[in-house]
Design a protein around this motif. Structure first.
Motif, PDB file in Angstrom:
ATOM      1  N   HIS A   1       0.764  -1.174   0.082  1.00 33.44           N
ATOM      2  CA  HIS A   1       0.004   0.078  -0.099  1.00 33.44           C
ATOM      3  C   HIS A   1       0.911   1.164  -0.193  1.00 33.44           C
ATOM      4  N   TRP A   2       1.785   1.447   0.906  1.00 34.90           N
ATOM      5  CA  TRP A   2       2.876   2.506   0.811  1.00 34.90           C
ATOM      6  C   TRP A   2       3.354   2.924  -0.454  1.00 34.90           C
ATOM      7  N   LEU A   3       3.926   1.715  -1.232  1.00 36.42           N
ATOM      8  CA  LEU A   3       4.386   1.790  -2.525  1.00 36.42           C
ATOM      9  C   LEU A   3       3.548   2.451  -3.486  1.00 36.42           C
ATOM     10  N   GLU A   4       2.143   1.869  -3.459  1.00 30.52           N
ATOM     11  CA  GLU A   4       0.985   2.220  -4.381  1.00 30.52           C
ATOM     12  C   GLU A   4       0.689   3.832  -4.211  1.00 30.52           C
ATOM     13  N   THR A   5       0.825   4.217  -2.923  1.00 31.77           N
ATOM     14  CA  THR A   5       0.409   5.565  -2.782  1.00 31.77           C
ATOM     15  C   THR A   5       1.608   6.419  -2.495  1.00 31.77           C
ATOM     16  N   SER A   6       2.494   6.165  -2.692  1.00 37.71           N
ATOM     17  CA  SER A   6       3.972   6.826  -2.510  1.00 37.71           C
ATOM     18  C   SER A   6       3.817   7.890  -3.696  1.00 37.71           C
ATOM     19  N   PRO A   7       4.526   8.999  -3.431  1.00 43.65           N
ATOM     20  CA  PRO A   7       4.802  10.067  -4.294  1.00 43.65           C
ATOM     21  C   PRO A   7       5.689   9.727  -5.531  1.00 43.65           C
ATOM     22  N   TYR A   8       6.590   8.529  -5.272  1.00 42.18           N
ATOM     23  CA  TYR A   8       7.404   8.035  -6.341  1.00 42.18           C
ATOM     24  C   TYR A   8       6.689   6.682  -6.992  1.00 42.18           C
ATOM     25  N   ALA A   9       5.494   6.584  -6.919  1.00 43.49           N
ATOM     26  CA  ALA A   9       5.159   5.348  -7.332  1.00 43.49           C
ATOM     27  C   ALA A   9       5.387   5.087  -9.003  1.00 43.49           C
ATOM     28  N   ASP A  10       5.218   6.165  -9.556  1.00 44.90           N
ATOM     29  CA  ASP A  10       5.452   6.201 -11.190  1.00 44.90           C
ATOM     30  C   ASP A  10       6.634   5.791 -11.334  1.00 44.90           C
ATOM     31  N   ARG A  11       7.688   5.906 -10.509  1.00 44.46           N
ATOM     32  CA  ARG A  11       8.967   5.672 -10.833  1.00 44.46           C
ATOM     33  C   ARG A  11       9.440   4.437 -10.519  1.00 44.46           C
ATOM     34  N   ILE A  12       8.487   3.531 -10.158  1.00 39.77           N
ATOM     35  CA  ILE A  12       8.782   2.149  -9.571  1.00 39.77           C
ATOM     36  C   ILE A  12       8.229   1.391 -10.720  1.00 39.77           C
ATOM     37  N   ALA A  13       9.419   0.727 -11.532  1.00 41.31           N
ATOM     38  CA  ALA A  13       9.035  -0.417 -12.592  1.00 41.31           C
ATOM     39  C   ALA A  13       8.454  -1.684 -12.181  1.00 41.31           C
ATOM     40  N   SER A  14       9.014  -2.190 -11.057  1.00 43.83           N
ATOM     41  CA  SER A  14       8.680  -3.272 -10.583  1.00 43.83           C
ATOM     42  C   SER A  14       9.101  -3.554  -8.934  1.00 43.83           C
ATOM     43  N   VAL A  15       8.251  -4.592  -8.522  1.00 40.86           N
ATOM     44  CA  VAL A  15       8.653  -4.744  -7.042  1.00 40.86           C
ATOM     45  C   VAL A  15       8.525  -6.316  -6.861  1.00 40.86           C
ATOM     46  N   ARG A  16       9.818  -6.870  -6.474  1.00 39.55           N
ATOM     47  CA  ARG A  16      10.013  -8.242  -6.632  1.00 39.55           C
ATOM     48  C   ARG A  16      10.349  -8.776  -5.352  1.00 39.55           C
ATOM     49  N   VAL A  17      10.180 -10.198  -4.905  1.00 39.38           N
ATOM     50  CA  VAL A  17      10.740 -10.780  -3.988  1.00 39.38           C
ATOM     51  C   VAL A  17      12.150 -10.929  -4.016  1.00 39.38           C
ATOM     52  N   ALA A  18      12.858 -10.580  -2.929  1.00 43.46           N
ATOM     53  CA  ALA A  18      14.479 -10.947  -3.057  1.00 43.46           C
ATOM     54  C   ALA A  18      14.993 -12.400  -3.248  1.00 43.46           C
ATOM     55  N   HIS A  19      15.938 -12.243  -4.040  1.00 40.61           N
ATOM     56  CA  HIS A  19      16.824 -13.795  -3.762  1.00 40.61           C
ATOM     57  C   HIS A  19      17.253 -14.290  -2.566  1.00 40.61           C
ATOM     58  N   PRO A  20      17.066 -15.518  -1.970  1.00 35.68           N
ATOM     59  CA  PRO A  20      17.665 -15.848  -0.720  1.00 35.68           C
ATOM     60  C   PRO A  20      19.088 -15.100  -0.182  1.00 35.68           C
ATOM     61  N   ARG A  21      19.772 -15.088  -1.263  1.00 33.50           N
ATOM     62  CA  ARG A  21      21.203 -14.291  -0.778  1.00 33.50           C
ATOM     63  C   ARG A  21      21.120 -12.984  -0.050  1.00 33.50           C
ATOM     64  N   HIS A  22      19.882 -12.291  -0.802  1.00 32.82           N
ATOM     65  CA  HIS A  22      19.771 -10.842  -0.230  1.00 32.82           C
ATOM     66  C   HIS A  22      18.425 -10.915   0.717  1.00 32.82           C
ATOM     67  N   GLY A  23      18.043 -11.914   1.341  1.00 33.63           N
ATOM     68  CA  GLY A  23      16.811 -12.068   2.308  1.00 33.63           C
ATOM     69  C   GLY A  23      15.405 -12.664   1.698  1.00 33.63           C
TER      70      GLY A  23
END
Length: 184
Positions: free
Chosen positions: A149-171
């Motif tokens: 929800h924060w990312l959808e309503t963020s003032p920067y929402a139009d600058r986010i190309a994708s949101v993805r679950v991180a690889h196990p080595r990054h969490g």
């Protein structure tokens, strides 16, 4: 298609609506509309008309994060060879401070022309149905639950190309990659 005549009730409603409309160009009003005597509104006809808003400006369609990126990005995310340009850890923060820090991190990443921001939120909560807990773990995973929800309503929402679950080595499930769009 043959046109039908308006009933007296429909004509009354139409004339009531037409009286509330202001023309864009006042000179076009006289030429465009035929003169018609206003019909009295019957007492049985209940109307609830409000004047139109002063001016509606169509906003450009908001760009939303893509579900799938091109094959190069997909391969790098799956294999874990993607390298975050910057990261932020939201562990131990309240919802309000985590939200503020997330917005600050996105702004900082955009100002440095970063493409990949790693956001560590913590593991999602275990499902209440799986562990028989009817809500005992109520606050576990609160940041993870709100970040979408924060990312959808963020003032920067139009600058986010994708949101993805991180690889196990990054969490893994406890972190997200924010893939940011390039400057226009």
């Amino acid at each position: 298609m043959a046109r039908r005549r308006l009933s007296s009730e429909e004509e009354a409603l139409w004339s009531a609506l037409a009286r509330t409309v202001r023309p864009i160009r006042p000179s076009a009003r006289a030429a465009a509309s035929p003169t018609m005597a206003p019909l009295p509104i019957e007492p049985s006809v209940k109307t609830r008309l409000t004047p139109p808003p002063a001016r509606i400006i169509a906003a450009p369609p908001a760009r939303t994060p893509a579900a799938v990126l091109d094959t190069g990005w997909e391969r790098r995310i799956r294999s874990g060879t993607i390298s975050p340009d910057t990261s932020i850890d939201l562990h131990g923060h309240t919802l309000s401070t985590a939200h503020a820090r997330l917005n600050q991190a996105i702004a900082a990443a955009l100002s440095r022309d970063a493409r990949v921001l790693l956001v560590v939120t913590g593991k999602p909560p275990k499902s209440a149905a799986a562990n028989g807990n009817g809500g005992g773990a109520g606050r576990r995973g609160a940041i993870r639950g709100e970040i979408g929800h924060w990312l959808e309503t963020s003032p920067y929402a139009d600058r986010i190309a994708s949101v993805r679950v991180a690889h196990p080595r990054h969490g893994g499930d406890g972190a997200l990659y924010l893939i940011l769009r390039r400057k226009k």
